[in-house]
Design an enzyme around this catalytic site. Structure first.
Site, PDB file in Angstrom:
ATOM      1  N   GLY A 155      -2.125   5.206  -2.991  1.00 21.24           N
ATOM      2  CA  GLY A 155      -2.849   3.981  -3.322  1.00 21.24           C
ATOM      3  C   GLY A 155      -2.845   3.637  -4.795  1.00 21.24           C
ATOM      4  O   GLY A 155      -3.719   2.925  -5.274  1.00 21.24           O
ATOM      5  N   SER A 212       0.863  -1.170   0.000  1.00 13.61           N
ATOM      6  CA  SER A 212       0.000   0.000   0.000  1.00 13.61           C
ATOM      7  C   SER A 212       0.901   1.222   0.000  1.00 13.61           C
ATOM      8  O   SER A 212       2.044   1.156   0.453  1.00 13.61           O
ATOM      9  CB  SER A 212      -0.895   0.000   1.243  1.00 13.61           C
ATOM     10  OG  SER A 212      -1.823   1.048   1.181  1.00 13.61           O
ATOM     11  N   CYS A 213       0.405   2.322  -0.519  1.00 14.66           N
ATOM     12  CA  CYS A 213       1.160   3.573  -0.480  1.00 14.66           C
ATOM     13  C   CYS A 213       0.172   4.701  -0.216  1.00 14.66           C
ATOM     14  O   CYS A 213      -1.036   4.518  -0.335  1.00 14.66           O
ATOM     15  CB  CYS A 213       1.942   3.788  -1.765  1.00 14.66           C
ATOM     16  SG  CYS A 213       0.943   4.130  -3.225  1.00 14.66           S
ATOM     17  N   PRO A 214       0.657   5.880   0.161  1.00 12.61           N
ATOM     18  CA  PRO A 214      -0.247   6.971   0.513  1.00 12.61           C
ATOM     19  C   PRO A 214      -1.277   7.312  -0.563  1.00 12.61           C
ATOM     20  O   PRO A 214      -2.433   7.562  -0.261  1.00 12.61           O
ATOM     21  CB  PRO A 214       0.684   8.147   0.777  1.00 12.61           C
ATOM     22  CG  PRO A 214       1.950   7.509   1.231  1.00 12.61           C
ATOM     23  CD  PRO A 214       2.056   6.243   0.415  1.00 12.61           C
TER      24      PRO A 214
END
Length: 100
Positions: free
Chosen positions: A12, A8-10
Site C-alpha cells: 500500500g 493498490s499494492c500489497p
C-alpha cells in the site's frame, strides 16, 4: 476518451502511487481524460465519483491485491494488470485503448 482506475499494492505504499502516476502521465500524453483512485496504506484517496465512473470508457485496476468497491464498475470495460506492468507499460496501454 475518459479512463478511471484504482491502484493498490500489497504494502500500500510505493507501487500504489507509482502506478497511479504512470497512468496519469500516459493518459495525459495521449490526450485521454483520467482519474485514478489510490487505495494505499492510508486508505482510499482521490475517490472516484459515480459521475466519473459513468463517463468512463474504460476502468483500469491493479490486481496485486484485493481492491474494495469494484462493484461500482458493473457493466464497464475493466482491465486488470499488476502495478509493475502498469508502471512499465502505461503508454503502450493508452495507445492500445485508443484503438479499441
Amino acid at each position: 476518451m475518459n479512463i478511471v482506475g484504482i491502484t493498490s499494492c500489497p504494502s500500500g505504499v510505493a507501487h500504489t502511487y507509482m502506478a497511479a502516476e504512470s497512468l496519469e502521465q500516459a493518459a495525459k500524453a495521449n490526450g485521454i481524460g483520467v482519474k485514478i483512485e489510490t487505495q494505499g496504506s492510508s486508505g482510499p484517496e482521490n475517490v472516484l465519483t459515480a459521475e466519473e465512473i459513468k463517463n468512463a470508457d474504460f476502468v483500469i485496476l491493479t490486481n496485486d491485491t484485493a481492491i474494495s468497491g469494484t462493484e461500482r464498475f458493473k457493466g464497464k470495460k475493466v482491465i486488470q494488470l499488476s502495478a509493475q506492468k502498469i508502471i512499465a507499460k502505461s503508454d503502450a496501454l493508452m495507445k492500445k485503448l485508443l484503438t479499441m
